[in-house]
Write a protein that holds these residues in place. Structure first.
Motif, mmCIF file in Angstrom:
data_model
loop_
_atom_site.group_PDB
_atom_site.id
_atom_site.type_symbol
_atom_site.label_atom_id
_atom_site.label_comp_id
_atom_site.label_asym_id
_atom_site.label_seq_id
_atom_site.Cartn_x
_atom_site.Cartn_y
_atom_site.Cartn_z
ATOM 1 N N LEU A 27 0.831 -1.210 0.000
ATOM 2 C CA LEU A 27 0.000 0.000 0.000
ATOM 3 C C LEU A 27 0.862 1.255 0.000
ATOM 4 C CD1 LEU A 27 -2.639 -1.152 2.646
ATOM 5 C CD2 LEU A 27 -3.054 -0.884 0.189
ATOM 6 N N ASP A 28 1.919 1.235 0.807
ATOM 7 C CA ASP A 28 2.806 2.385 0.918
ATOM 8 C C ASP A 28 3.454 2.689 -0.425
ATOM 9 O OD1 ASP A 28 5.353 3.883 1.510
ATOM 10 O OD2 ASP A 28 4.620 3.692 3.571
ATOM 11 N N ARG A 29 3.923 1.644 -1.110
ATOM 12 C CA ARG A 29 4.616 1.853 -2.389
ATOM 13 C C ARG A 29 3.664 2.265 -3.514
ATOM 14 N NH1 ARG A 29 8.980 0.431 -4.282
ATOM 15 N NH2 ARG A 29 8.350 -1.141 -5.807
ATOM 16 N N VAL A 30 2.481 1.648 -3.554
ATOM 17 C CA VAL A 30 1.503 2.041 -4.578
ATOM 18 C C VAL A 30 1.128 3.510 -4.409
ATOM 19 C CG1 VAL A 30 -0.879 1.709 -5.372
ATOM 20 C CG2 VAL A 30 0.586 -0.275 -4.954
ATOM 21 N N PHE A 31 1.036 3.945 -3.165
ATOM 22 C CA PHE A 31 0.645 5.324 -2.866
ATOM 23 C C PHE A 31 1.759 6.320 -3.172
ATOM 24 C CE2 PHE A 31 0.601 8.572 0.675
ATOM 25 C CZ PHE A 31 -0.352 9.402 0.098
ATOM 26 N N ASP A 32 3.014 5.947 -2.853
ATOM 27 C CA ASP A 32 4.027 7.003 -2.860
ATOM 28 C C ASP A 32 5.442 6.512 -3.126
ATOM 29 O OD1 ASP A 32 4.915 9.639 -2.551
ATOM 30 O OD2 ASP A 32 5.374 9.355 -0.436
ATOM 31 N N ALA A 33 5.645 5.608 -4.072
ATOM 32 C CA ALA A 33 7.013 5.182 -4.395
ATOM 33 C C ALA A 33 7.424 5.765 -5.734
ATOM 34 C CB ALA A 33 7.103 3.657 -4.438
ATOM 35 N N ALA A 34 8.656 6.231 -5.796
ATOM 36 C CA ALA A 34 9.141 6.889 -7.013
ATOM 37 C C ALA A 34 9.177 5.944 -8.209
ATOM 38 C CB ALA A 34 10.535 7.463 -6.754
ATOM 39 N N ASP A 35 9.397 4.638 -7.950
ATOM 40 C CA ASP A 35 9.514 3.694 -9.064
ATOM 41 C C ASP A 35 8.179 3.063 -9.455
ATOM 42 O OD1 ASP A 35 9.402 2.292 -6.650
ATOM 43 O OD2 ASP A 35 10.494 0.573 -7.449
ATOM 44 N N VAL A 36 7.078 3.515 -8.851
ATOM 45 C CA VAL A 36 5.743 3.036 -9.227
ATOM 46 C C VAL A 36 5.046 4.153 -9.999
ATOM 47 C CG1 VAL A 36 3.494 2.235 -8.389
ATOM 48 C CG2 VAL A 36 5.591 1.500 -7.231
ATOM 49 N N VAL A 41 -9.011 0.719 -10.792
ATOM 50 C CA VAL A 41 -8.579 0.057 -9.557
ATOM 51 C C VAL A 41 -7.059 0.122 -9.463
ATOM 52 C CG1 VAL A 41 -8.500 -2.232 -10.640
ATOM 53 C CG2 VAL A 41 -8.843 -2.054 -8.184
ATOM 54 N N ASP A 42 -6.558 0.252 -8.242
ATOM 55 C CA ASP A 42 -5.115 0.366 -8.014
ATOM 56 C C ASP A 42 -4.501 -0.926 -7.470
ATOM 57 O OD1 ASP A 42 -5.295 3.185 -8.652
ATOM 58 O OD2 ASP A 42 -6.172 3.437 -6.654
ATOM 59 N N VAL A 43 -5.267 -1.653 -6.655
ATOM 60 C CA VAL A 43 -4.788 -2.892 -6.035
ATOM 61 C C VAL A 43 -5.828 -3.979 -6.256
ATOM 62 C CG1 VAL A 43 -4.066 -4.022 -3.890
ATOM 63 C CG2 VAL A 43 -3.529 -1.590 -4.271
ATOM 64 N N VAL A 44 -5.405 -5.127 -6.772
ATOM 65 C CA VAL A 44 -6.308 -6.256 -7.007
ATOM 66 C C VAL A 44 -5.867 -7.431 -6.146
ATOM 67 C CG1 VAL A 44 -7.101 -7.961 -8.704
ATOM 68 C CG2 VAL A 44 -6.844 -5.562 -9.371
ATOM 69 N N GLY A 48 -5.852 4.161 -12.905
ATOM 70 C CA GLY A 48 -7.026 3.280 -12.983
ATOM 71 C C GLY A 48 -6.705 1.870 -13.417
ATOM 72 N N THR A 49 -5.425 1.610 -13.801
ATOM 73 C CA THR A 49 -5.018 0.230 -14.075
ATOM 74 C C THR A 49 -4.185 -0.259 -12.891
ATOM 75 O OG1 THR A 49 -3.058 0.966 -15.291
ATOM 76 C CG2 THR A 49 -5.055 0.529 -16.569
ATOM 77 N N PRO A 50 -4.251 -1.552 -12.570
ATOM 78 C CA PRO A 50 -3.644 -2.051 -11.332
ATOM 79 C C PRO A 50 -2.137 -1.815 -11.248
ATOM 80 C CG PRO A 50 -5.173 -3.672 -12.229
ATOM 81 C CD PRO A 50 -5.006 -2.609 -13.262
ATOM 82 N N ARG A 51 -1.709 -1.371 -10.059
ATOM 83 C CA ARG A 51 -0.289 -1.238 -9.756
ATOM 84 C C ARG A 51 0.197 -2.374 -8.865
ATOM 85 N NH1 ARG A 51 -0.851 1.364 -13.395
ATOM 86 N NH2 ARG A 51 -0.440 3.574 -13.748
ATOM 87 N N ALA A 52 -0.742 -3.072 -8.222
ATOM 88 C CA ALA A 52 -0.354 -4.189 -7.354
ATOM 89 C C ALA A 52 -1.365 -5.318 -7.517
ATOM 90 C CB ALA A 52 -0.287 -3.747 -5.899
#
Length: 436
Positions: free
Chosen positions: A71-80, A137-140, A85-89
């Motif tokens: 959750l932390d990285r999806v929200f605020d990581a430089a490499d993400v 969605v950000d996380v599935v 609207g497409t999944p990051r995790a």
């Protein structure tokens, strides 16, 4: 002068490990501030985007071990990449029930973060899951079959996934999902972080990790050779006559300090029968097994979690998604088929620092099965004592009050099921056996 025993240093807080303030606040609202061992070891690496293998028994806090850094990285990581609207995790788990549980845990941990989470699994209509994906969605969180299906249909995009979690990898192997997992990993050709969590490390899982993870760090939350079972779980094992098991179980359910309880049966039919029998004795009980539709299973699990019912009768596959910290008792109504099933069953109690009691009723025809479990796990009980529902030793071992009866109230209905039949007097134990 008295000797001074140094106290064990407190584990670090999530905030001290650099977790986002919003997540720390959401966890603190649930009474969670300090990390468990697997979380303490995992977070610094996972927050840096490093591939890792987390090995810890069930109930050790794995979900937050991967969920918080995810959750932390999806929200605020430089490499993400920025959210679009497409999944990051993507978190892949073996069963529907575990998917629901992990999804709820992540939603609670996310707190007020502006993240969109959805859970996808079989047994539910495709339409509602496709709508959620189309809305953004950000996380599935999902099960392998439905994740693969939706990806192949073009409804689930995986090309922007920056973090992949494979949870309970050994369970996915046991359930035959390894080809699906390999297919999924092959689809994720771009650079991403992978975290694999498993209670045990069988050969195929090690091969999978070597093939698809980039120089992973292997984390163990316990010493090499540590016991497969929680030290906080009191294991009580005895031989029980098949016709006396219902009366024995009714009395265990009246033990002092008994709270939420899971009763394991080997077959769907036995699970249904045991639930009906206990409801007939006046207990507040529900069941979860393969003959029930997915909505009914979810309803029973929700009722168990919120305290509407305090007894759940389940088969092994259905119970793999039950991740509740305050289960006080587990009852093996039927002896498990193998040692690891025994470990997974009794791992439902004695979790996250709580103490628990695991009772195994070994039928006379199940003794050879028990001996195999005993030998494999080194439990030192090759010949369990023979006890009946009237044996003083049985009452003493499980802190059952003297006045415990076969029934506790008027017959009820199994939660969400048909009306309970009126309970009839249970059969006497076989003649020639002491009832003292």
């Amino acid at each position: 002068m008295s000797a001074h025993t140094p106290s064990k240093p407190a584990s670090p807080t999530f905030a001290e490990l650099g977790v986002a303030e919003e997540i720390c606040e959401a966890l603190a609202a649930q009474g969670i501030t300090r990390t468990f061992a697997i979380q303490e070891l995992t977070l610094p690496l996972a927050l840096d985007g490093i591939d890792l293998i987390g090995q810890a028994r069930t109930g050790m806090g794995k979900t937050l071990g991967f969920g918080v850094p995810l959750l932390d990285r999806v929200f605020d990581a430089a490499d993400v990449e920025e959210l679009d609207g497409t999944p990051r995790a993507l978190v892949v788990v073996p069963t529907r029930e575990l998917a629901v549980q992990v999804g709820e845990d992540l939603a609670r941990a996310a707190g007020r973060l502006p993240l969109r989470l959805t859970t996808i699994y079989g047994g539910r209509p495709y339409e509602e899951q496709i709508e959620a994906l189309e809305a953004g969605v950000d996380v599935v969180v999902g099960t392998p079959g439905r994740v693969i299906d939706l990806h192949q249909r073009g409804d689930l995009r995986l090309d922007r996934v920056a973090i992949l979690v494979l949870d309970e990898a050994d369970e996915m192997l046991d359930l035959g999902f390894l080809p699906d997992i390999e297919k999924l990993l092959t689809a994720l050709e771009h650079k991403h972080q992978t975290m694999l969590f498993s209670a045990t490390m069988p050969g195929p899982i090690i091969t999978l990790a070597r093939s698809f993870l980039q120089q992973p760090v292997h984390i163990r939350a316990e010493e090499v050779g540590a016991s497969h079972t929680h030290a906080t779980t009191n294991q009580v094992v005895f031989q029980a006559h098949r016709m006396d098991k219902a009366a024995i179980t009714a009395r265990i359910l009246q033990a002092q300090g008994r709270g939420r309880t899971i009763i394991f049966a080997r077959t769907k039919r036995t699970a249904a029968d045991v639930a009906t029998e206990l409801a007939g004795r006046g207990f507040s009980v529900g069941s979860v097994h393969g003959d029930m539709g997915q909505p009914a299973r979810e309803k029973s699990l929700a009722a168990f979690r919120d305290g509407t019912i305090d007894i759940l009768v389940a088969t092994d596959v259905a119970a793999r998604g039950i991740d509740i910290d305050d289960v006080t008792h587990v009852i093996n109504y039927q002896t498990p088929d193998d040692p690891m099933t025994y470990v997974h069953r009794i791992g439902r109690t004695g979790r996250a620092g709580h103490s628990g009691t695991a009772v195994t009723l070994v039928g006379y025809d199940e003794l050879s099965k028990w001996k195999m479990i005993n030998e494999e796990l080194g439990l030192d009980t090759p010949e369990p004592p023979q006890w009946f529902s009237t044996s003083p030793e049985f009452f003493s071992a499980l802190s059952i009050p003297e006045g415990a009866q076969d029934s506790v109230a008027k017959p009820r209905r199994v939660f969400g099921g048909p009306a309970a039949a009126v309970h009839s007097r249970s059969p006497r134990p076989p003649r020639g056996k002491s009832r003292r």
